[in-house]
Design a protein around this motif. Structure first.
Motif, PDB file in Angstrom:
ATOM      1  N   ARG A 452      32.126 -34.901 -87.686  1.00  0.00           N
ATOM      2  CA  ARG A 452      32.480 -34.297 -88.963  1.00  0.00           C
ATOM      3  C   ARG A 452      33.284 -35.264 -89.826  1.00  0.00           C
ATOM      4  N   MET A 453      33.978 -36.188 -89.196  1.00  0.00           N
ATOM      5  CA  MET A 453      34.815 -37.140 -89.925  1.00  0.00           C
ATOM      6  C   MET A 453      34.061 -38.400 -90.338  1.00  0.00           C
ATOM      7  N   ALA A 454      32.769 -38.472 -89.989  1.00  0.00           N
ATOM      8  CA  ALA A 454      32.031 -39.717 -90.216  1.00  0.00           C
ATOM      9  C   ALA A 454      32.016 -40.134 -91.680  1.00  0.00           C
ATOM     10  N   ALA A 455      31.728 -39.192 -92.585  1.00  0.00           N
ATOM     11  CA  ALA A 455      31.604 -39.548 -94.004  1.00  0.00           C
ATOM     12  C   ALA A 455      32.912 -40.088 -94.564  1.00  0.00           C
ATOM     13  N   ILE A 456      34.016 -39.399 -94.264  1.00  0.00           N
ATOM     14  CA  ILE A 456      35.299 -39.814 -94.823  1.00  0.00           C
ATOM     15  C   ILE A 456      35.759 -41.139 -94.234  1.00  0.00           C
ATOM     16  N   SER A 457      35.501 -41.369 -92.945  1.00  0.00           N
ATOM     17  CA  SER A 457      35.961 -42.611 -92.318  1.00  0.00           C
ATOM     18  C   SER A 457      35.096 -43.799 -92.717  1.00  0.00           C
ATOM     19  N   ARG A 458      33.819 -43.571 -93.057  1.00  0.00           N
ATOM     20  CA  ARG A 458      32.969 -44.664 -93.522  1.00  0.00           C
ATOM     21  C   ARG A 458      33.330 -45.084 -94.945  1.00  0.00           C
ATOM     22  N   LEU A 459      33.627 -44.109 -95.797  1.00  0.00           N
ATOM     23  CA  LEU A 459      33.964 -44.435 -97.180  1.00  0.00           C
ATOM     24  C   LEU A 459      35.390 -44.955 -97.303  1.00  0.00           C
ATOM     25  N   TYR A 460      36.292 -44.446 -96.460  1.00  0.00           N
ATOM     26  CA  TYR A 460      37.699 -44.871 -96.477  1.00  0.00           C
ATOM     27  C   TYR A 460      38.104 -45.302 -95.062  1.00  0.00           C
ATOM     28  N   PRO A 461      37.883 -46.555 -94.735  1.00  0.00           N
ATOM     29  CA  PRO A 461      38.145 -47.004 -93.355  1.00  0.00           C
ATOM     30  C   PRO A 461      39.620 -47.081 -92.977  1.00  0.00           C
ATOM     31  N   ALA A 462      40.532 -47.125 -93.974  1.00  0.00           N
ATOM     32  CA  ALA A 462      41.964 -47.256 -93.663  1.00  0.00           C
ATOM     33  C   ALA A 462      42.585 -45.875 -93.436  1.00  0.00           C
ATOM     34  N   ILE A 463      42.008 -45.144 -92.486  1.00  0.00           N
ATOM     35  CA  ILE A 463      42.474 -43.794 -92.170  1.00  0.00           C
ATOM     36  C   ILE A 463      43.317 -43.835 -90.913  1.00  0.00           C
ATOM     37  N   VAL A 464      44.458 -43.124 -90.949  1.00  0.00           N
ATOM     38  CA  VAL A 464      45.340 -43.062 -89.784  1.00  0.00           C
ATOM     39  C   VAL A 464      45.775 -41.617 -89.573  1.00  0.00           C
ATOM     40  N   THR A 465      46.243 -41.334 -88.380  1.00  0.00           N
ATOM     41  CA  THR A 465      46.823 -40.041 -88.031  1.00  0.00           C
ATOM     42  C   THR A 465      48.090 -40.309 -87.229  1.00  0.00           C
ATOM     43  N   LYS A 466      48.815 -39.277 -86.924  1.00  0.00           N
ATOM     44  CA  LYS A 466      50.010 -39.461 -86.096  1.00  0.00           C
ATOM     45  C   LYS A 466      49.620 -39.974 -84.712  1.00  0.00           C
ATOM     46  N   GLU A 467      48.405 -39.606 -84.266  1.00  0.00           N
ATOM     47  CA  GLU A 467      47.945 -40.055 -82.948  1.00  0.00           C
ATOM     48  C   GLU A 467      47.627 -41.543 -82.922  1.00  0.00           C
ATOM     49  N   THR A 468      47.223 -42.118 -84.065  1.00  0.00           N
ATOM     50  CA  THR A 468      46.925 -43.551 -84.101  1.00  0.00           C
ATOM     51  C   THR A 468      48.149 -44.381 -84.466  1.00  0.00           C
ATOM     52  N   LEU A 469      49.118 -43.774 -85.162  1.00  0.00           N
ATOM     53  CA  LEU A 469      50.313 -44.517 -85.564  1.00  0.00           C
ATOM     54  C   LEU A 469      51.388 -44.538 -84.475  1.00  0.00           C
ATOM     55  N   LEU A 470      51.414 -43.513 -83.651  1.00  0.00           N
ATOM     56  CA  LEU A 470      52.433 -43.411 -82.607  1.00  0.00           C
ATOM     57  C   LEU A 470      51.831 -43.726 -81.247  1.00  0.00           C
ATOM     58  N   SER A 471      52.626 -44.340 -80.403  1.00  0.00           N
ATOM     59  CA  SER A 471      52.163 -44.661 -79.048  1.00  0.00           C
ATOM     60  C   SER A 471      52.141 -43.397 -78.193  1.00  0.00           C
ATOM     61  N   PRO A 472      51.402 -43.410 -77.083  1.00  0.00           N
ATOM     62  CA  PRO A 472      51.397 -42.240 -76.189  1.00  0.00           C
ATOM     63  C   PRO A 472      52.796 -41.834 -75.740  1.00  0.00           C
ATOM     64  N   SER A 473      53.656 -42.811 -75.478  1.00  0.00           N
ATOM     65  CA  SER A 473      55.009 -42.479 -75.025  1.00  0.00           C
ATOM     66  C   SER A 473      55.832 -41.846 -76.147  1.00  0.00           C
ATOM     67  N   GLU A 474      55.581 -42.267 -77.410  1.00  0.00           N
ATOM     68  CA  GLU A 474      56.292 -41.679 -78.539  1.00  0.00           C
ATOM     69  C   GLU A 474      55.820 -40.254 -78.832  1.00  0.00           C
ATOM     70  N   LEU A 475      54.552 -39.981 -78.523  1.00  0.00           N
ATOM     71  CA  LEU A 475      54.003 -38.649 -78.753  1.00  0.00           C
ATOM     72  C   LEU A 475      54.272 -37.695 -77.592  1.00  0.00           C
ATOM     73  N   GLU A 476      54.555 -38.235 -76.432  1.00  0.00           N
ATOM     74  CA  GLU A 476      54.676 -37.419 -75.218  1.00  0.00           C
ATOM     75  C   GLU A 476      55.637 -36.239 -75.359  1.00  0.00           C
ATOM     76  N   PRO A 477      56.834 -36.407 -75.951  1.00  0.00           N
ATOM     77  CA  PRO A 477      57.758 -35.264 -76.051  1.00  0.00           C
ATOM     78  C   PRO A 477      57.216 -34.093 -76.873  1.00  0.00           C
ATOM     79  N   PHE A 478      56.145 -34.324 -77.647  1.00  0.00           N
ATOM     80  CA  PHE A 478      55.628 -33.280 -78.532  1.00  0.00           C
ATOM     81  C   PHE A 478      54.314 -32.676 -78.038  1.00  0.00           C
ATOM     82  N   ARG A 479      53.769 -33.219 -76.973  1.00  0.00           N
ATOM     83  CA  ARG A 479      52.487 -32.712 -76.482  1.00  0.00           C
ATOM     84  C   ARG A 479      52.632 -31.256 -76.049  1.00  0.00           C
TER      85      ARG A 479
END
Length: 587
Positions: A452-479
């Protein structure tokens, strides 16, 4: 005697099969016979070429890794059409016809071409700004014009205790908290720190102290109301339901006037010393309400509720990585990040390349299922969403079984469907965001996943989320804590240089918009599409040209960016630009 008529001219004798004349005739006939099919073949080849190019351009917008039929939520259903359905496709499906195979292909291909050409052109001047008159409004709900209640130190000086058990996610809970604060002041009651009900949709056991700073909340609102962390021991053992102190959403109408609470709830409070509101979602009107009570509700939302240090620290990391530098110290960042915000830097020293756009894609499975809309996934999609509704929205399933509901085509034409990623990306491209724009995507798992995200990610490749910006250890307390993860999204969206909502009815988007309006000072624009008008434009996908699409989308977005005072009955959480919450500097 009359002269005899001359005989008619004789035709040349037929050439023999072996004569040179016969050979020439055969060659001419073959050429004439070949010329017509060859012309047809050329036209056919030309048409095939255009179809091939159209297919190739759209295939660049697809994600080949996600073509297998999906079984779980994280994969897409077996789609009858991989592109977004529009009214034409929905109508065809409802009539039992196979959906048109290329609905938004035309516009998506045009968008890709337009973005490629726009690299050398400047962005629209107002893309990252609000209209100039937005600077005339400044926050002022922290100003108090009534007698402070901070000298109230015992329960005898109030009419009793108010408890609330708020339902929904973090956004609904936030509204319930501020409404409870307002009702406590209205009824001269002591508020017990709110509790949060567990939801089988949000699956989060977080309580108030896991998200907000309890002590700060109590101290900041001390001049307004008395707040305690728990009921006195002598009241904890009471059977509140048995004594009539349990009040649910059926007992108080939605957006009830303050007079309803004085008439119906105050007598219970005076009699039993305690009232417990269960649910309490949107149970207080926005108008009419006394000026100072409305200001208190604003004060609660924009000043009293601060995230716990764990959320502030990780939120500061997000904003730092999005901007490429420490968050600037400002009233907004002070509220969101506390002492984790960086030092103050003049706005003129900001690096222009560090700007980012935040987009809230409200396209999780719960929203898609609840909308009752169709998104091009065929029978598999319909069956999966119906199964989800039976589990999580049984009341909706019963209504669907017993009542004739509006068709999916009608819902889409009325703007009742959440925007799919395909629609959102077309809106962004039409507004003028360049292909290299950094985009932060907020929200939980998108229904359909990478497909579902294919169109938006192809047209705008500089897409990020909290999951891509934060490391697994930084996200762990919030899982496994969806409300705490939503708080991180809230910080990233409120701090963005521009924010685009895809569902104006979303509580999250409304709260973010309100925060940006309250603290932005004219520098934090919010893009809020009119989905009904956008649907009327997208339905012309097969024929509309990009210039017309671009013009019409820009017009509807500009209309929603106009600065005006809060309309009567509009939520102050969404639109705080009113005298109760904000003050005009030109008065």
């Amino acid at each position: 005697m009359p002269e005899a008529a001359s005989p008619p001219p004789l035709l040349p004798p037929p050439a023999s099969a072996s004569s040179p004349a016969a050979s020439v005739l055969r060659t001419r006939r073959r050429r004439r016979a070949w010329r017509r099919p060859r012309g047809l073949l050329c036209w056919g080849a030309l048409v095939a070429f255009f179809f091939l190019m159209n297919w190739w351009m759209f295939s660049r917008l697809q994600d080949p890794a996600t073509r297998p039929r999906f079984r779980l939520r994280r994969h897409p259903p077996r789609a009858t059409n991989s592109s977004l359905s529009t009214l034409e496709e929905v109508n065809a499906t409802e009539k039992g016809k196979r959906p048109h195979p290329v609905m938004l292909t035309h516009l998506l291909a045009l968008a890709a071409h337009a973005l490629a050409e726009a690299d050398n052109r400047p962005e629209p001047k107002d893309l990252w700004k609000e209209p100039i008159n937005a600077t005339l409004w400044k926050p002022c709900s922290d100003q108090r014009d009534w007698k402070a209640s901070g000298n109230i130190s015992s329960s005898e000086e109030t009419n009793g205790y108010i408890i609330i058990s708020a339902n929904g996610g973090i956004n609904q809970q936030r509204v319930a908290i501020c409404n409870a604060v307002t009702i406590s002041r209205l009824l001269n009651a002591t508020l017990v720190i709110p509790k949060f009900l567990y939801s089988n949709v949000w699956l989060d056991k977080s309580q108030f102290r896991d998200i907000y700073q309890e002590d700060y909340f109590i101290k900041y609102l001390k001049p307004d109301i008395r707040i305690v962390k728990e009921l006195p021991l002598e009241l904890q053992s009471l059977d509140l339901e048995a004594i009539g102190s349990l009040v649910n959403d059926t007992d108080v109408m939605k957006e009830a006037k303050p007079s309803i609470y004085v008439k119906k709830i105050l007598p219970i409070l005076l009699k039993n010393r305690v009232v417990h509101f269960v649910g309490f979602g949107n149970r207080l009107s926005f108008d009419p309400i006394p000026f100072q009570l409305q200001r208190l509700r604003c004060r609660c939302n924009f000043h009293a509720l601060r995230f716990v240090h764990k959320i502030q620290e990780t939120g500061a990391l997000l904003v730092e990585r999005l901007h490429g530098h420490m968050p600037h110290l400002s009233p907004l960042q002070d509220n969101l990040l506390g002492h984790f915000a960086g030092k103050s830097i003049p706005s003129g020293n900001r690096n222009e390349s560090s700007k980012y756009l935040a987009v809230h894609l409200r396209f999780e499975i719960d929203m898609v299922a609840y909308s009752m809309c169709y998104f091009g996934g065929g029978k598999d999609e319909e069956e999966e969403l119906e199964m989800y509704r039976q589990i999580h929205f049984p009341a909706l399933t019963e209504i669907k079984r017993t009542t004739k509901l509006p068709s999916a085509a009608f819902l889409r034409s009325e703007g009742k469907c959440p925007l799919a990623p395909e629609e959102a990306v077309l809106m962004l491209a039409a507004i003028g965001f360049k292909r290299r724009t950094s985009i932060y995507i907020a929200g939980a798992e998108i229904y359909g996943g990478r497909h579902r995200m294919a169109a938006i990610s192809r047209l705008y490749p500089a897409i990020v989320t909290k999951e891509t910006l934060l490391s697994p250890s930084e996200l762990e307390p919030f899982r496994n804590f969806s409300s705490q993860l939503a708080a991180l999204d809230f910080i990233a969206c409120a701090s963005a240089d521009a924010f685009a909502m895809t569902d104006p009815g979303s509580q999250f988007s409304s709260l973010v918009q309100g925060y940006r309006m309250y603290y932005g000072g004219g520098d934090l624009p919010t893009l809020r599409p009119n989905k009904r008008r956008l649907a009327s434009i997208l339905v012309k996908n097969a024929t509309i040209e990009w210039k017309e699409f671009e013009t019409r989308v820009n017009k509807l977005i500009q209309q929603t960016k106009q600065v005006h005072e809060r309309p009567i009955a509009r939520s102050i959480f969404r639109h705080p630009r009113c005298p109760e919450c904000m003050c005009r500097t030109d008065n």
